[in-house]
Design a protein around this motif. Structure first.
Motif, PDB file in Angstrom:
ATOM      1  N   ILE A 159       0.818  -1.200   0.000  1.00  0.00           N
ATOM      2  CA  ILE A 159       0.000   0.000   0.000  1.00  0.00           C
ATOM      3  C   ILE A 159       0.857   1.257   0.000  1.00  0.00           C
ATOM      4  CG2 ILE A 159      -1.767   1.278   1.279  1.00  0.00           C
ATOM      5  CD1 ILE A 159      -2.664  -1.469   2.415  1.00  0.00           C
ATOM      6  N   ASN A 160       1.937   1.250   0.755  1.00  0.00           N
ATOM      7  CA  ASN A 160       2.806   2.430   0.777  1.00  0.00           C
ATOM      8  C   ASN A 160       3.405   2.691  -0.603  1.00  0.00           C
ATOM      9  OD1 ASN A 160       4.171   4.571   2.303  1.00  0.00           O
ATOM     10  ND2 ASN A 160       6.030   3.424   1.837  1.00  0.00           N
ATOM     11  N   ARG A 161       3.748   1.636  -1.286  1.00  0.00           N
ATOM     12  CA  ARG A 161       4.289   1.778  -2.639  1.00  0.00           C
ATOM     13  C   ARG A 161       3.232   2.383  -3.574  1.00  0.00           C
ATOM     14  NH1 ARG A 161       7.376  -3.169  -5.804  1.00  0.00           N
ATOM     15  NH2 ARG A 161       8.137  -1.972  -7.599  1.00  0.00           N
ATOM     16  N   PHE A 162       1.986   1.962  -3.406  1.00  0.00           N
ATOM     17  CA  PHE A 162       0.901   2.517  -4.204  1.00  0.00           C
ATOM     18  C   PHE A 162       0.750   4.014  -3.941  1.00  0.00           C
ATOM     19  CE2 PHE A 162      -3.611   3.786  -4.068  1.00  0.00           C
ATOM     20  CZ  PHE A 162      -3.863   3.798  -5.434  1.00  0.00           C
ATOM     21  N   LEU A 163       0.746   4.414  -2.667  1.00  0.00           N
ATOM     22  CA  LEU A 163       0.569   5.823  -2.330  1.00  0.00           C
ATOM     23  C   LEU A 163       1.724   6.674  -2.844  1.00  0.00           C
ATOM     24  CD1 LEU A 163      -0.846   5.607   1.309  1.00  0.00           C
ATOM     25  CD2 LEU A 163      -2.102   5.936  -0.829  1.00  0.00           C
ATOM     26  N   ASN A 164       2.938   6.136  -2.787  1.00  0.00           N
ATOM     27  CA  ASN A 164       4.083   6.863  -3.339  1.00  0.00           C
ATOM     28  C   ASN A 164       3.942   7.047  -4.841  1.00  0.00           C
ATOM     29  OD1 ASN A 164       6.416   7.592  -1.402  1.00  0.00           O
ATOM     30  ND2 ASN A 164       5.777   5.578  -0.683  1.00  0.00           N
ATOM     31  N   HIS A 165       3.399   6.033  -5.513  1.00  0.00           N
ATOM     32  CA  HIS A 165       3.156   6.148  -6.950  1.00  0.00           C
ATOM     33  C   HIS A 165       2.122   7.239  -7.231  1.00  0.00           C
ATOM     34  CE1 HIS A 165       2.290   5.159 -11.107  1.00  0.00           C
ATOM     35  NE2 HIS A 165       1.010   5.092 -10.784  1.00  0.00           N
ATOM     36  N   VAL A 166       1.042   7.274  -6.462  1.00  0.00           N
ATOM     37  CA  VAL A 166       0.025   8.314  -6.633  1.00  0.00           C
ATOM     38  C   VAL A 166       0.637   9.692  -6.454  1.00  0.00           C
ATOM     39  CG1 VAL A 166      -2.099   9.291  -5.675  1.00  0.00           C
ATOM     40  CG2 VAL A 166      -1.890   6.819  -5.950  1.00  0.00           C
ATOM     41  N   ALA A 197      -8.421  12.447  -7.622  1.00  0.00           N
ATOM     42  CA  ALA A 197      -8.556  11.487  -6.532  1.00  0.00           C
ATOM     43  C   ALA A 197      -7.956  10.171  -6.974  1.00  0.00           C
ATOM     44  CB  ALA A 197     -10.027  11.296  -6.151  1.00  0.00           C
ATOM     45  N   ALA A 198      -7.748   9.281  -6.029  1.00  0.00           N
ATOM     46  CA  ALA A 198      -7.320   7.919  -6.332  1.00  0.00           C
ATOM     47  C   ALA A 198      -8.179   6.963  -5.532  1.00  0.00           C
ATOM     48  CB  ALA A 198      -5.839   7.708  -5.994  1.00  0.00           C
ATOM     49  N   VAL A 199      -8.467   5.824  -6.127  1.00  0.00           N
ATOM     50  CA  VAL A 199      -9.267   4.791  -5.476  1.00  0.00           C
ATOM     51  C   VAL A 199      -8.362   3.603  -5.162  1.00  0.00           C
ATOM     52  CG1 VAL A 199     -11.176   3.160  -5.763  1.00  0.00           C
ATOM     53  CG2 VAL A 199     -11.379   5.490  -6.664  1.00  0.00           C
ATOM     54  N   PHE A 200      -8.485   3.088  -3.950  1.00  0.00           N
ATOM     55  CA  PHE A 200      -7.756   1.868  -3.593  1.00  0.00           C
ATOM     56  C   PHE A 200      -8.757   0.841  -3.086  1.00  0.00           C
ATOM     57  CE2 PHE A 200      -5.798  -0.859  -0.358  1.00  0.00           C
ATOM     58  CZ  PHE A 200      -4.840  -1.478  -1.142  1.00  0.00           C
ATOM     59  N   ILE A 201      -8.677  -0.377  -3.627  1.00  0.00           N
ATOM     60  CA  ILE A 201      -9.568  -1.459  -3.216  1.00  0.00           C
ATOM     61  C   ILE A 201      -8.718  -2.607  -2.671  1.00  0.00           C
ATOM     62  CG2 ILE A 201     -11.366  -3.073  -3.928  1.00  0.00           C
ATOM     63  CD1 ILE A 201     -12.049  -1.150  -6.195  1.00  0.00           C
ATOM     64  N   THR A 259       3.037   3.738   9.793  1.00  0.00           N
ATOM     65  CA  THR A 259       3.697   5.039   9.930  1.00  0.00           C
ATOM     66  C   THR A 259       3.953   5.709   8.584  1.00  0.00           C
ATOM     67  OG1 THR A 259       4.781   4.292  11.962  1.00  0.00           O
ATOM     68  CG2 THR A 259       5.678   6.246  10.898  1.00  0.00           C
ATOM     69  N   GLU A 260       4.609   4.989   7.666  1.00  0.00           N
ATOM     70  CA  GLU A 260       4.917   5.577   6.366  1.00  0.00           C
ATOM     71  C   GLU A 260       3.654   5.777   5.536  1.00  0.00           C
ATOM     72  OE1 GLU A 260       7.966   3.570   4.228  1.00  0.00           O
ATOM     73  OE2 GLU A 260       9.417   3.695   5.854  1.00  0.00           O
ATOM     74  N   ILE A 261       2.725   4.846   5.630  1.00  0.00           N
ATOM     75  CA  ILE A 261       1.472   4.960   4.887  1.00  0.00           C
ATOM     76  C   ILE A 261       0.754   6.249   5.267  1.00  0.00           C
ATOM     77  CG2 ILE A 261      -0.851   3.994   4.642  1.00  0.00           C
ATOM     78  CD1 ILE A 261       0.402   1.219   4.802  1.00  0.00           C
ATOM     79  N   LEU A 262       0.629   6.509   6.552  1.00  0.00           N
ATOM     80  CA  LEU A 262      -0.081   7.692   7.010  1.00  0.00           C
ATOM     81  C   LEU A 262       0.677   8.974   6.687  1.00  0.00           C
ATOM     82  CD1 LEU A 262      -1.485   6.435  10.439  1.00  0.00           C
ATOM     83  CD2 LEU A 262      -2.585   6.452   8.203  1.00  0.00           C
ATOM     84  N   SER A 263       1.993   8.884   6.676  1.00  0.00           N
ATOM     85  CA  SER A 263       2.798  10.049   6.328  1.00  0.00           C
ATOM     86  C   SER A 263       2.572  10.464   4.872  1.00  0.00           C
ATOM     87  CB  SER A 263       4.287   9.755   6.559  1.00  0.00           C
ATOM     88  OG  SER A 263       5.085  10.845   6.122  1.00  0.00           O
TER      89      SER A 263
END
Length: 224
Positions: A105-112, A123-127, A136-140
């Protein structure tokens, strides 16, 4: 299990709202769809694939580019090219099979975040259904996306407690929303996608006009 829509009506409604996104005449609206394709999602995968195929068919008819992102297996992370071609998008989706592996998930958010720095994302959708990473990193990164005004709409299949905590946190930090849906429920997923399109096209006022529990739940979160 809810039945898949027999017609493209639901997806047509979703994409008709996306079509209203403010954009330059020669610039397509762009949406990122991120999918967990690890083994735990296999029971839902064929259902989701069929639903997305309908979306891709309609996307080819309007000025909408879609990027499909999924992770699976051992550190496999796939990003499709931006496309409005239904055939290309269908090929991307139908050849994917779920494989056991850890969430990314963190890798996905960094890509976004990288895409948002150069593309017109609203916006971005994650399923997904699980989170096996440190929050920690995800929320950051989710907080950084919030500063960029890129909300994450986290649609959670099932009711895993850890996933609920992380998904709700990244939605809140980014200014998006977190909504669980029952495994196998095409109806719920359809309504969630439609609601995101409503938000992208008309903001909170559009969400407020939605009827039913999905609109109410999204509005409650987005007003926070």
């Amino acid at each position: 299990m809810s039945k898949l829509p027999t017609q493209r009506t639901s997806v047509d409604q979703f994409l008709s709202q996306v079509e209203k996104l403010p954009k330059k005449s020669d610039e397509a609206a762009r949406l990122i769809f991120g999918l967990d394709a690890t083994a735990s999602r296999e029971p839902m995968w064929d259902l989701a694939t069929q639903l997305h195929n309908e979306l891709f068919n309609t996307a080819s008819e309007i000025n909408l580019e879609v990027q499909l992102v999924y992770y699976r297996g051992f550190n496999e992370f796939h990003v499709s090219k931006w496309s409005k071609n239904a055939g290309e998008l269908r090929q991307e989706m139908t050849r994917v099979r779920c494989l056991g592996g850890m969430t990314q998930i963190n890798r996905f958010l960094n890509h976004v975040q990288r895409e948002a720095s150069s593309e017109r994302l609203r916006a971005a959708v994650f399923i997904g259904d699980a989170c096996e990473e440190s929050p920690t990193e995800i929320l950051s990164v989710a907080g950084q996306l919030g500063l960029m005004q890129i909300p994450i709409f986290a649609f959670q299949e099932g009711h895993d407690l850890r996933a609920t905590q992380v998904f709700s946190g990244m939605a809140a930090r980014s200014g998006g929303a977190h909504i669980p849906f029952a495994p196998g429920s095409a109806q719920e997923l359809r309504e969630l996608l439609n609601a995101v399109a409503q938000f992208a096209s008309g903001g909170l006022a559009a969400i407020a006009k939605l009827k039913g529990p999905v609109g109410i739940r999204l509005l409650q979160q987005l007003k926070k």
